[in-house]
Design a protein around this motif. Sequence first.
Motif, PDB file in Angstrom:
ATOM      1  N   THR A   1      36.254  43.209  25.245  1.00 53.07           N
ATOM      2  CA  THR A   1      35.919  42.528  26.393  1.00 53.07           C
ATOM      3  C   THR A   1      34.784  41.625  26.326  1.00 53.07           C
ATOM      4  O   THR A   1      33.721  42.236  25.330  1.00 53.07           O
ATOM      5  CB  THR A   1      35.713  43.112  27.699  1.00 53.07           C
ATOM      6  N   LYS A   2      34.412  40.419  27.136  1.00 50.70           N
ATOM      7  CA  LYS A   2      33.185  39.782  27.409  1.00 50.70           C
ATOM      8  C   LYS A   2      32.690  40.557  28.465  1.00 50.70           C
ATOM      9  O   LYS A   2      33.150  41.348  29.332  1.00 50.70           O
ATOM     10  CB  LYS A   2      33.297  38.442  27.779  1.00 50.70           C
TER      11      LYS A   2
ATOM     12  N   GLU B   1      31.499  39.411  31.257  1.00 52.24           N
ATOM     13  CA  GLU B   1      31.718  39.026  32.649  1.00 52.24           C
ATOM     14  C   GLU B   1      33.434  39.610  32.764  1.00 52.24           C
ATOM     15  O   GLU B   1      33.756  40.029  34.170  1.00 52.24           O
ATOM     16  CB  GLU B   1      31.854  37.585  32.725  1.00 52.24           C
ATOM     17  N   GLU B   2      33.960  39.743  31.774  1.00 53.28           N
ATOM     18  CA  GLU B   2      35.478  40.509  32.128  1.00 53.28           C
ATOM     19  C   GLU B   2      35.240  42.025  32.577  1.00 53.28           C
ATOM     20  O   GLU B   2      35.931  42.445  33.408  1.00 53.28           O
ATOM     21  CB  GLU B   2      36.326  40.212  30.679  1.00 53.28           C
TER      22      GLU B   2
ATOM     23  N   GLY C   1      34.109  42.203  36.074  1.00 51.70           N
ATOM     24  CA  GLY C   1      35.080  41.869  36.614  1.00 51.70           C
ATOM     25  C   GLY C   1      36.105  43.119  37.025  1.00 51.70           C
ATOM     26  O   GLY C   1      36.730  43.406  37.988  1.00 51.70           O
ATOM     27  N   LEU C   2      36.211  43.908  35.867  1.00 50.31           N
ATOM     28  CA  LEU C   2      37.034  45.316  35.966  1.00 50.31           C
ATOM     29  C   LEU C   2      36.440  46.278  36.830  1.00 50.31           C
ATOM     30  O   LEU C   2      36.984  46.793  37.833  1.00 50.31           O
ATOM     31  CB  LEU C   2      37.343  45.816  34.667  1.00 50.31           C
TER      32      LEU C   2
ATOM     33  N   TRP D   1      42.111  41.740  38.865  1.00 49.90           N
ATOM     34  CA  TRP D   1      41.269  41.439  37.814  1.00 49.90           C
ATOM     35  C   TRP D   1      40.877  39.845  37.700  1.00 49.90           C
ATOM     36  O   TRP D   1      41.903  39.259  37.365  1.00 49.90           O
ATOM     37  CB  TRP D   1      41.581  42.183  36.509  1.00 49.90           C
ATOM     38  N   HIS D   2      39.761  39.542  37.650  1.00 53.51           N
ATOM     39  CA  HIS D   2      39.287  38.282  37.105  1.00 53.51           C
ATOM     40  C   HIS D   2      37.835  38.500  36.802  1.00 53.51           C
ATOM     41  O   HIS D   2      37.037  39.312  37.203  1.00 53.51           O
ATOM     42  CB  HIS D   2      39.073  37.422  38.360  1.00 53.51           C
ATOM     43  N   PRO D   3      37.432  37.638  35.903  1.00 54.82           N
ATOM     44  CA  PRO D   3      36.028  37.891  35.369  1.00 54.82           C
ATOM     45  C   PRO D   3      35.159  37.583  36.369  1.00 54.82           C
ATOM     46  O   PRO D   3      35.284  36.830  37.305  1.00 54.82           O
ATOM     47  CB  PRO D   3      35.812  36.710  34.141  1.00 54.82           C
TER      48      PRO D   3
ATOM     49  N   PHE E   1      42.527  46.649  29.313  1.00 51.87           N
ATOM     50  CA  PHE E   1      42.230  45.263  28.786  1.00 51.87           C
ATOM     51  C   PHE E   1      43.279  44.729  28.282  1.00 51.87           C
ATOM     52  O   PHE E   1      44.433  45.158  27.652  1.00 51.87           O
ATOM     53  CB  PHE E   1      41.223  45.777  27.539  1.00 51.87           C
TER      54      PHE E   1
END
Length: 314
Positions: free
Chosen positions: A265-266, A268-269, A272-273, A284-286, A314
């Motif tokens: 993941t990044k 922001e991802e 978001g989680l 789920w959204h970043p 993920f």
Amino acid sequence: MIVGRFAPSPSGRMHLGNIFAAMLSYASAKQKGGRWLLRMEDLDRQRCRPEYAETLIDDLHWLGLYADYGADATDGTALQYFQSQRDEFYLSAFQKLRSLGAIYECFCNRQDLMASSAPHLSDGHLIYSGKGRLLSESEKDVLRASRRPLWRLSLPDVVDSFTDGHYGPQSANLAHDRGDIIVRRADGNFAYHLAVVTDDALMGVTEVVRARDLLVASHEQRYLYSLLGYDSPAYCHFPLLVATDGNRLSKRDRSLAMDVVRQKTKPEELIGLLAVFARIQPSWHPMSLAEFVSRFSWHNLPQEDIIVDVNNLF
Ligand code: GLU
């Protein structure tokens, strides 16, 4: 000024549960305009290692979590926030407790403990019988010849009550529900409760945000604050992240360790989680760190544990 903190033990790579703790303590302090500090709880010299502390800081920075002061400082003060470097402060707290007659030597070994303690409570906490309190000086002299004692705090037969910022009113009888806790181990190392209270008090922490498994321990910590002459901080506990089988997420689950998570993941991802777990967003959204901080609300966070489908993240 609100001062929050994140106080992890650098005993391995952080996992999702640790990151959740970091994010909630950060968001709770920052959205009130407060400061956030990072303290390494590395009293256990066997399990904690400097390289774990380094990767822990790297993981926090990857997410954008920089402490206002603490173990990630670059101005030469970082070591002041490592518990392994703070024995002088724990020693003076210990001496104060000793001068108050609030602590005593305990010579019980594990067998004695199992035989004389109250049965395990649901949280695995063993209530010590207080046997060591009753020893005479001559009995202690005999025992000292063969064993090194540890030190316990005498918890009185009084009810402690406080209101947790998330779980509401809490009450426990210190002697009967908690029992005499260890403040110094037989090897001379200071124990968790003494260190955490001394540090939070000396570091000016006003808000303790941590997982609900430490909710009950807040009672004995509050008692320690009062003996040492400090005001207790506000407490806000949050629910545990648990797997679908109900067990707490742990370091054993490698797929949740930050090295694996960072490959998938990044920042922001991942934020978001965590925002889904915290009920900041329904799906789920970043999300940016700034948005997480501004939208986090204790009110929306559930009290019951948060089930995480480890195989479907993920
Ligand atoms: N060091 C403890 C841990 O790693 C947290 C202590 C606290 O928040 O009071 O879980």
